[in-house]
Design an enzyme around this catalytic site. Sequence first.
Site, mmCIF file in Angstrom:
data_model
loop_
_atom_site.group_PDB
_atom_site.id
_atom_site.type_symbol
_atom_site.label_atom_id
_atom_site.label_comp_id
_atom_site.label_asym_id
_atom_site.label_seq_id
_atom_site.Cartn_x
_atom_site.Cartn_y
_atom_site.Cartn_z
ATOM 1 C CD GLN A 17 -20.437 -22.878 -28.684
ATOM 2 O OE1 GLN A 17 -20.022 -22.726 -29.908
ATOM 3 N NE2 GLN A 17 -21.593 -23.722 -28.651
ATOM 4 C CB ILE A 18 -23.895 -16.394 -27.017
ATOM 5 C CG1 ILE A 18 -24.451 -17.460 -26.166
ATOM 6 C CG2 ILE A 18 -25.085 -15.268 -27.407
ATOM 7 C CD1 ILE A 18 -24.845 -16.919 -24.848
ATOM 8 C CG ASN A 100 -18.549 -15.065 -15.781
ATOM 9 O OD1 ASN A 100 -17.644 -15.156 -15.979
ATOM 10 N ND2 ASN A 100 -19.711 -15.501 -16.160
ATOM 11 N NE ARG A 156 -34.270 -21.593 -22.336
ATOM 12 C CZ ARG A 156 -33.081 -21.094 -21.757
ATOM 13 N NH1 ARG A 156 -32.828 -20.653 -20.488
ATOM 14 N NH2 ARG A 156 -32.052 -21.587 -22.435
ATOM 15 C CG HIS A 180 -31.545 -15.470 -16.390
ATOM 16 N ND1 HIS A 180 -32.392 -16.232 -16.993
ATOM 17 C CD2 HIS A 180 -30.269 -15.965 -16.820
ATOM 18 C CE1 HIS A 180 -32.117 -16.966 -17.955
ATOM 19 N NE2 HIS A 180 -30.831 -16.953 -17.842
HETATM 20 O O1 TXD Z 1 -30.083 -15.847 -20.859
HETATM 21 C C1 TXD Z 1 -28.853 -15.396 -20.686
HETATM 22 N N1 TXD Z 1 -28.539 -14.191 -20.027
HETATM 23 C C2 TXD Z 1 -27.965 -16.379 -20.363
HETATM 24 C C3 TXD Z 1 -26.348 -16.022 -20.552
HETATM 25 C C4 TXD Z 1 -28.124 -17.672 -21.531
HETATM 26 C C5 TXD Z 1 -27.156 -18.738 -21.845
HETATM 27 C C6 TXD Z 1 -25.553 -18.191 -21.482
HETATM 28 N N2 TXD Z 1 -25.445 -17.294 -20.595
HETATM 29 C C7 TXD Z 1 -24.347 -16.683 -20.518
HETATM 30 O O2 TXD Z 1 -23.554 -16.003 -21.589
HETATM 31 C C8 TXD Z 1 -23.230 -17.684 -19.941
HETATM 32 O O3 TXD Z 1 -23.307 -18.292 -18.792
HETATM 33 C C9 TXD Z 1 -21.636 -17.034 -20.072
HETATM 34 O O4 TXD Z 1 -21.753 -16.378 -18.947
HETATM 35 C C10 TXD Z 1 -22.155 -16.104 -21.254
HETATM 36 C C11 TXD Z 1 -21.350 -16.402 -22.443
HETATM 37 O O5 TXD Z 1 -21.787 -17.770 -22.857
HETATM 38 P P1 TXD Z 1 -21.220 -18.767 -24.076
HETATM 39 O O6 TXD Z 1 -21.848 -19.866 -24.252
HETATM 40 O O7 TXD Z 1 -21.198 -17.363 -25.443
HETATM 41 O O8 TXD Z 1 -19.605 -18.564 -23.753
HETATM 42 P P2 TXD Z 1 -18.212 -18.995 -24.535
HETATM 43 O O9 TXD Z 1 -18.514 -19.405 -25.837
HETATM 44 O O10 TXD Z 1 -17.124 -19.604 -23.487
HETATM 45 O O11 TXD Z 1 -17.923 -17.426 -24.952
HETATM 46 C C12 TXD Z 1 -17.429 -16.571 -24.058
HETATM 47 C C13 TXD Z 1 -16.418 -15.623 -24.480
HETATM 48 C C14 TXD Z 1 -15.118 -16.559 -24.920
HETATM 49 O O12 TXD Z 1 -14.943 -16.464 -26.325
HETATM 50 C C15 TXD Z 1 -14.044 -15.835 -24.140
HETATM 51 O O13 TXD Z 1 -12.752 -15.866 -24.894
HETATM 52 C C16 TXD Z 1 -14.643 -14.631 -23.982
HETATM 53 O O14 TXD Z 1 -16.020 -14.568 -23.672
HETATM 54 N N3 TXD Z 1 -13.983 -13.610 -23.025
HETATM 55 C C17 TXD Z 1 -13.824 -12.404 -23.042
HETATM 56 N N4 TXD Z 1 -14.223 -11.514 -23.896
HETATM 57 C C18 TXD Z 1 -13.780 -10.388 -23.751
HETATM 58 N N5 TXD Z 1 -13.155 -9.947 -22.658
HETATM 59 C C19 TXD Z 1 -12.607 -10.608 -21.576
HETATM 60 N N6 TXD Z 1 -12.141 -10.304 -20.442
HETATM 61 C C20 TXD Z 1 -13.130 -11.962 -21.721
HETATM 62 N N7 TXD Z 1 -13.009 -13.121 -21.106
HETATM 63 C C21 TXD Z 1 -13.546 -14.309 -21.567
#
Ligand code: TXD
Length: 315
Positions: A17-18, A100, A156, A180
């Site tokens: 998503q991000i 994570n 925010r 955070h």
């Molecule tokens: O302010 C902030 N820092 C926060 C952070 C604000 C909002 C969201 N925050 C966190 O960002 C959230 O709690 C998650 O830990 C991350 C990512 O959030 P997102 O909404 O982008 O999650 P998604 O859509 O599930 O995307 C995560 C991707 C997904 O496509 C997985 O396949 C991938 O991470 N993923 C990986 N990529 C690379 N390598 C590995 N090992 C891996 N495992 C999962």
Amino acid sequence: MTPKFQRPKIGLIGSGQIGGQLALLAVQKQLGDIVLFDIAADMPKGKALDISHVLPVEGVDARISGTSDYADLKGSDVLIVTAGLPRKPGMSRDDLLDTNVKIMKSVAENVKTYCPDAFIIVISNPLDAMVYTMAKITGRPKTPVVGMAGVLDSSRFRFFVAERLGVSVADVTAFVLGGHGDDMVPVVPFCSVGGIPLTQLLSQSEIDAIANRTRQAGGEVVALLKTGSAFMSPASSAICMAESYLRDKKRVLPAAALCEGEFGLHGLHVGVPTVIGAGGVERILDVKLSSSDQAALAASAEHVRDLVLEVDKRL
Ligand code: TXD
């Protein structure tokens, strides 16, 4: 023939998503070439192709690619890491730590191998624990590794103030420091509206209400979305940091940076006022806080230290 000028290379580790929003915003701001990485097979390629179809509409020239091979990230100037699970309704950010930290360890080991010179902006939650993991595993704790949370939390707070006062968001400045989490610290004396101290425009109870809503804002979005967490505002916040690095803008931004004595904190990545430019986290503005804000920051930092201890048990 190698072109005389290369566009910057932006590596997005996590194309969910991000990650997808990061890529779109980076194109719209013409920040450079983009590599979307994810372990989900083909998905990063699909998003890369979709965003490539944006280029003519935006009139932007850039190479956008998707991959599941870390070697394709070689030479990245900046990495933005969102790999990891997001929260579900009812979960705290800390609930994500077990899963994570394993993911971030794997990511950091590959970053250390393939992208030794990149500026690394970590987004994954629990943010403060994930920044620590990246810094520890890559062995690059200070200027090249930073966490994005303060820009979002401050945005925010600024939005809620602007909404309450009926003023432009452009004229509201604010700093939210610390971890955070629910103990993040809106530093009210640093908040102003057109240079006017916020305390002259809102009562203490109104300010407290905005501070509390800011602390809960992430959870508020999660509860409404039902699946996943905020993704547009985190992406926008991280791109602000990446742009300050890539264009050497030296923005003064709240970010999770390694404190080595600043604010009385030692050996912790905590949300503090930073200057981000071509040198990465070039400076931390170690300014004087009120005794209550200093105490709140110290308490928030202790929570970060607890998270770091939990990470160390798992590394
Ligand atoms: O302010 C902030 N820092 C926060 C952070 C604000 C909002 C969201 N925050 C966190 O960002 C959230 O709690 C998650 O830990 C991350 C990512 O959030 P997102 O909404 O982008 O999650 P998604 O859509 O599930 O995307 C995560 C991707 C997904 O496509 C997985 O396949 C991938 O991470 N993923 C990986 N990529 C690379 N390598 C590995 N090992 C891996 N495992 C999962």
